[in-house]
Design an enzyme around this catalytic site. Structure first.
Site, mmCIF file in Angstrom:
data_model
loop_
_atom_site.group_PDB
_atom_site.id
_atom_site.type_symbol
_atom_site.label_atom_id
_atom_site.label_comp_id
_atom_site.label_asym_id
_atom_site.label_seq_id
_atom_site.Cartn_x
_atom_site.Cartn_y
_atom_site.Cartn_z
ATOM 1 N N ASP A 22 0.795 -1.239 -0.054
ATOM 2 C CA ASP A 22 0.029 0.086 -0.019
ATOM 3 C C ASP A 22 0.975 1.288 0.171
ATOM 4 O OD1 ASP A 22 -2.441 1.368 -0.070
ATOM 5 O OD2 ASP A 22 -2.762 1.143 2.331
ATOM 6 N N GLY A 23 0.441 2.395 -0.465
ATOM 7 C CA GLY A 23 0.889 3.785 -0.422
ATOM 8 C C GLY A 23 1.439 4.123 -1.707
ATOM 9 N N ASN A 24 1.154 3.401 -2.866
ATOM 10 C CA ASN A 24 1.651 3.850 -4.463
ATOM 11 C C ASN A 24 1.222 5.184 -4.528
ATOM 12 O OD1 ASN A 24 2.856 1.294 -4.374
ATOM 13 N ND2 ASN A 24 1.606 0.636 -6.074
ATOM 14 N N HIS A 39 2.437 3.398 -8.880
ATOM 15 C CA HIS A 39 2.308 2.183 -9.325
ATOM 16 C C HIS A 39 3.344 1.633 -9.958
ATOM 17 C CE1 HIS A 39 -1.724 2.410 -7.456
ATOM 18 N NE2 HIS A 39 -2.103 3.061 -8.552
ATOM 19 N N SER A 67 -7.673 -5.563 -5.342
ATOM 20 C CA SER A 67 -8.729 -6.167 -4.272
ATOM 21 C C SER A 67 -10.160 -6.119 -5.116
ATOM 22 C CB SER A 67 -8.986 -5.192 -2.999
ATOM 23 O OG SER A 67 -9.349 -4.172 -3.325
ATOM 24 N N THR A 68 -11.070 -6.682 -4.652
ATOM 25 C CA THR A 68 -12.278 -6.515 -5.257
ATOM 26 C C THR A 68 -12.735 -5.003 -5.036
ATOM 27 O OG1 THR A 68 -13.136 -7.595 -3.266
ATOM 28 C CG2 THR A 68 -13.241 -9.045 -4.860
ATOM 29 N N GLU A 69 -12.502 -4.533 -4.128
ATOM 30 C CA GLU A 69 -12.810 -3.183 -3.773
ATOM 31 C C GLU A 69 -12.193 -2.267 -4.885
ATOM 32 O OE1 GLU A 69 -11.970 -5.189 -1.318
ATOM 33 O OE2 GLU A 69 -14.239 -5.611 -0.597
ATOM 34 N N LEU A 133 10.199 -20.812 -4.832
ATOM 35 C CA LEU A 133 9.323 -20.151 -3.935
ATOM 36 C C LEU A 133 8.210 -20.083 -4.932
ATOM 37 C CD1 LEU A 133 8.724 -17.485 -2.289
ATOM 38 C CD2 LEU A 133 9.687 -16.117 -3.975
ATOM 39 N N ARG A 196 -4.871 -1.808 9.051
ATOM 40 C CA ARG A 196 -5.976 -2.321 8.568
ATOM 41 C C ARG A 196 -5.677 -3.671 7.711
ATOM 42 N NH1 ARG A 196 -7.611 2.746 6.528
ATOM 43 N NH2 ARG A 196 -7.039 2.974 4.382
ATOM 44 N N SER A 198 -8.000 -4.860 5.218
ATOM 45 C CA SER A 198 -8.531 -4.439 3.950
ATOM 46 C C SER A 198 -8.980 -5.741 3.060
ATOM 47 C CB SER A 198 -7.870 -3.610 2.960
ATOM 48 O OG SER A 198 -7.635 -2.528 3.808
#
Ligand code: IPE
Ligand code: IPE
Ligand code: MG
Length: 251
Positions: A22-24, A39, A67-69, A133, A196, A198
């Protein structure tokens, strides 16, 4: 940095790391640039973190990419993110092969543009035998949606008499999640200062150690990852037991 890496205990690595990248947008804004610039720079962090995990021997890395959101974001941002996904997959296939990394995805991929679906299918197929991996990209992923799906699948089996209600247990639920082939998350990292979850891996993080850092995703590099892992290794995971019991186990 060398010292940092050397201090990491190989015997106590998190087997599965999940990251909320998060935070781009804020990173770009702080530089007076459009969100998409963030991004694009975030892709370099993705590359470094994958490499870092492979280097030290982490077996599973799961990255929350969309995310779906996130479908509710401005159309142009969504479009550019999807284009970035396609170009990064094209560019990084070679790196995945060279580092013996297997690509996996979770989420409703059928919602992605066809081009992205095709590119993902191609890279998944070409890397399917790699085993150093497992890199899982969460795309169009929502944990509640995933759980709703499990309930639907299990209900159907019960109605069709393929499954008895008494047989439903945690293992069966695990086996019906998108993450059926992955172990539980040991360590969850979120960048950018938000504290959070999310809608990410709600079931799978039941006993994960959580790590929140103010560093914005495009600034989160190998050094930050190694520092986070060192903190993880200083925590005592008790799984409901007492400290004394854990100490005895470790003797
Ligand atoms: C994370 O960065 C990337 C995605 C959610 C795709 P953001 O785009 O959420 O950046 P902020 O939170 O607005 O700074
Ligand atoms: C979470 O980030 C999703 C991804 C990192 C892909 P968001 O930036 O969308 O999260 P919220 O909505 O601020 O919680
Ligand atoms: Mg955000």
């Amino acid at each position: 940095m060398k010292d940092l890496k050397a201090n990491i205990l190989k015997s106590a690595l998190p087997n599965h790391i999940a990251i909320i990248m998060d935070g781009n947008g804020r990173w770009a804004k702080s530089k007076g640039k459009p969100r998409i610039f963030g991004h694009k720079n975030g892709v370099t962090s993705v590359k470094e973190i994958i490499e870092g995990c492979a280097e030290i021997g982490v077996n599973y890395l799961t990255l929350y990419a969309f995310s779906t959101e996130n479908w509710n974001r401005p159309k142009l941002e969504v479009k550019t993110l999807m284009a970035l996904l396609v170009s990064s997959l094209k560019k990084e296939l070679k790196t995945l092969q060279e580092n013996n990394i297997k690509l996996n995805t979770i989420g409703t991929l059928y919602n992605l543009p066809e081009k992205a679906q095709k590119e993902l299918a191609d890279v998944i197929e070409k890397t399917k035998n790699n085993n150093r991996l497992t890199l899982t990209l969460a795309l169009s992923y929502g944990s509640r949606e995933e759980i709703v799906n499990v309930i639907k699948k299990l209900s159907k089996k019960v109605v069709n008499k393929q499954l008895d209600i008494k047989e439903i247990n945690e293992k069966i639920i695990n086996n019906h999640l998108y993450t059926f082939s992955l172990p539980d998350v040991d360590f969850m990292i979120r960048t950018s200062g938000e504290k959070r979850i999310s809608n990410f891996l709600l079931w799978q993080i039941a006993y994960a150690e959580l790590y929140f850092t103010n560093t914005l995703w495009p600034d989160f590099r190998k050094e930050n990852l190694f520092n986070a892992i060192l903190e993880y290794q200083n925590r005592e995971r008790r799984f409901g037991k007492t400290s004394e019991q854990i100490e005895k186990l470790n003797e």
